[in-house]
Design an enzyme around this catalytic site. Structure first.
Site, short mmCIF file in Angstrom:
data_model
loop_
_atom_site.label_atom_id
_atom_site.label_comp_id
_atom_site.label_asym_id
_atom_site.label_seq_id
_atom_site.Cartn_x
_atom_site.Cartn_y
_atom_site.Cartn_z
N ASN A 158 12.15 -1.14 6.94
CA ASN A 158 13.22 -2.08 7.32
C ASN A 158 13.32 -3.25 6.34
O ASN A 158 14.11 -4.16 6.54
CB ASN A 158 13.03 -2.58 8.77
CG ASN A 158 11.82 -3.48 8.93
OD1 ASN A 158 11.09 -3.75 7.97
ND2 ASN A 158 11.60 -3.96 10.15
N LEU A 162 -7.18 -13.54 -0.59
CA LEU A 162 -7.84 -14.13 -1.77
C LEU A 162 -7.22 -13.69 -3.10
O LEU A 162 -6.90 -14.53 -3.95
CB LEU A 162 -9.33 -13.76 -1.74
CG LEU A 162 -10.15 -14.31 -2.91
CD1 LEU A 162 -10.18 -15.83 -2.89
CD2 LEU A 162 -11.56 -13.74 -2.88
N TYR A 190 -3.46 -9.67 15.79
CA TYR A 190 -3.22 -8.62 14.78
C TYR A 190 -4.27 -7.51 14.92
O TYR A 190 -3.94 -6.32 14.99
CB TYR A 190 -3.28 -9.22 13.36
CG TYR A 190 -3.44 -8.17 12.29
CD1 TYR A 190 -2.40 -7.31 11.95
CD2 TYR A 190 -4.66 -8.02 11.62
CE1 TYR A 190 -2.57 -6.33 10.98
CE2 TYR A 190 -4.83 -7.05 10.64
CZ TYR A 190 -3.78 -6.21 10.32
OH TYR A 190 -3.95 -5.23 9.36
N SER A 246 -7.63 -0.94 10.05
CA SER A 246 -8.27 -2.00 9.28
C SER A 246 -9.71 -2.18 9.74
O SER A 246 -10.04 -1.96 10.91
CB SER A 246 -7.50 -3.30 9.52
OG SER A 246 -8.25 -4.42 9.09
N LYS A 304 -4.08 -3.29 16.06
CA LYS A 304 -4.68 -2.14 15.37
C LYS A 304 -5.57 -1.34 16.31
O LYS A 304 -5.54 -0.11 16.33
CB LYS A 304 -5.48 -2.61 14.14
CG LYS A 304 -4.63 -3.15 13.01
CD LYS A 304 -3.79 -2.06 12.38
CE LYS A 304 -2.84 -2.58 11.32
NZ LYS A 304 -1.81 -1.61 10.93
N ASN A 342 -2.00 -15.48 1.97
CA ASN A 342 -3.14 -15.71 2.87
C ASN A 342 -4.42 -15.12 2.28
O ASN A 342 -5.50 -15.58 2.58
CB ASN A 342 -2.91 -14.99 4.21
CG ASN A 342 -1.71 -15.53 4.94
OD1 ASN A 342 -1.62 -16.73 5.16
ND2 ASN A 342 -0.78 -14.66 5.32
N ILE A 355 0.83 -1.20 0.00
CA ILE A 355 0.00 0.00 0.00
C ILE A 355 0.87 1.26 0.00
O ILE A 355 0.61 2.21 -0.74
CB ILE A 355 -0.98 -0.03 1.19
CG1 ILE A 355 -1.91 -1.24 1.03
CG2 ILE A 355 -1.78 1.26 1.26
CD1 ILE A 355 -2.77 -1.54 2.24
#
Ligand code: NAD
Ligand code: UD1
Length: 338
Positions: free
Chosen positions: A33, A200, A149, A125, A153, A198, A13
């Protein structure tokens, strides 16, 4: 015109946002990094934009390195993409996610304060909405988390909210992405995950290219029109333009923190995605229905109204463009690697 530091700017992104910011006349510097990307991506961004794009190789947890990058390049805003994003890995190794995502963001914010920079756009997200209680998901929908995860966020969102409340000089945009897919029209940058994808769309693309034998459709007994999961897929170039609009907006307004969904409002099923990809690109995507993936919800799509009303932004590119650009990137990368 702003001078924007993009943490994670060599990623999927970030690289597209770099192109959109340059097109809008902003100066950019990438800080990454390279844990999930390659420096060559920046050369492709340079080829697209026709201008040099500095890359600082460093870690957001290294406060001195971030401070150095901000000062050396005179950055006056930060867009923060750097983070780990694999849900399964976050379940297996949560400390890695709290360290990289949460500690990394705290360290980044400390470095920004050191440099007196308080303009920040953060990549959140739709995962922070958890299991939808109603659809479409608007920004007032309650938050919930289903995996580490997602918790990183949400923790970061909450941290930013406290920071903005304590110091009204902050100008923060929290952007909740739905499902970003597709690639820049040049075919030079796109999503190229390490190992087996992972998500689609990259999986479909690799099956179409013959790099993977077939796609497993994760369940066809959901309460959706065709039984497969429904998501709000958004073209990454539309998403990128949403960042430019958000950056412009926070500079012009007095609110210390704002939250915007970046989605289209339109849901497509897994079978919709497969058939669109086959039709647009004239390829076959062998697939077979398998069991549900734990943690998946039936349907998830955005209300894009607040972003449209407040940012004057909405997604313009359709499913055909998402599928065509994904395939163009796949073919371009294959030629490059041949
Ligand atoms: P990506 O992995 O392609 O990009 C992330 C970049 O950050 C990579 O280049 C990686 O090398 C870098 N990075 C990671 N940890 C770092 C650290 N500690 N210091 C410096 N650089 C570091 O992922 P992406 O898809 O471009 O996602 C960007 C952001 O958007 C992430 O925060 C992700 O959680 C969020 N997001 C992505 C999606 C999606 O579907 N791709 C959806 C919602 C939110
Ligand atoms: C996933 C993450 C989410 C993250 C997002 C972007 C989970 C549970 N959620 O969202 O937290 O923000 O990626 O990184 O992992 N599908 C298949 N076969 C596949 C892959 C996917 O049928 O091989 C289906 C899924 O069941 C789902 C849809 O395709 O219905 C989209 O899946 P995916 O691209 O992984 O995105 P999300 O699950 O929405």
């Amino acid at each position: 015109m702003m001078k924007v530091l993009l943490t994670g700017g060599a990623g999927y992104i970030g690289s597209h946002v770099a192109v959109s910011l340059a097109a809008a006349g902003h100066d950019i510097v990438c800080f990454d990094n390279l844990s999930n990307s390659r420096a060559a991506v920046i050369e492709h961004v340079e080829a697209i934009t026709g201008q040099p794009v500095p890359l600082v190789v460093g870690d957001i947890r290294d406060r001195d390195a971030v401070r150095g990058a901000i000062t050396d390049h005179g950055a006056n805003a930060v867009i923060h993409f750097a983070g780990l994003k694999a849900v399964g890995e976050s379940v297996a190794d949560p400390m890695k996610y709290y360290d990289n995502n949460v500690r990394g963001t705290l360290s980044l914010i400390e470095a920004m304060v050191d440099c007196d920079v308080r303009t920040l756009v953060f990549s959140s997200s739709a995962t922070v909405y958890g299991e939808p209680q109603y659809l479409p998901l608007d920004e007032a929908h309650p938050t919930a988390v289903t995996n580490p995860y997602g918790r990183t966020k949400l923790m970061i969102e909450e941290m930013l909210s406290d920071i903005a409340a304590a110091d009204p000089a902050w100008r923060i945009a929290v952007l909740r992405y739905f499902n970003p897919v597709g690639a820049h029209d040049s075919g030079l940058i796109g999503e190229d995950p390490n190992g087996v994808p992972n998500n689609l769309m990259p999986f479909i693309s690799r099956v179409a290219a013959g790099r993977l034998p077939e796609l497993a459709v994760f369940g066809d007994d959901y309460a959706t029109p065709d039984g497969t999961g429904v998501r709000d897929y958004i073209h990454v170039d539309d998403l990128a333009e949403g960042h430019v609009a958000a950056l412009d907006r926070i500079r012009a307004q007095d609110d210390a923190l704002s939250v915007w969904n970046l989605g289209t409002g339109q849901g497509y099923s897994v079978l919709d995605m497969i058939s669109a990809f086959e039709r647009i690109n004239n390829v076959r995507v062998p697939h077979r229905v398998g069991p549900r993936r734990p943690g998946d919800v039936a349907s998830c799509y955005a209300s894009p109204d607040r972003a449209r009303d407040e940012l004057g932004w909405e997604a313009k590119r359709d499913l055909d463009a998402m599928c065509a650009s994904t395939w163009r990137f796949e073919r371009t990368a294959a030629m490059r690697n041949a």
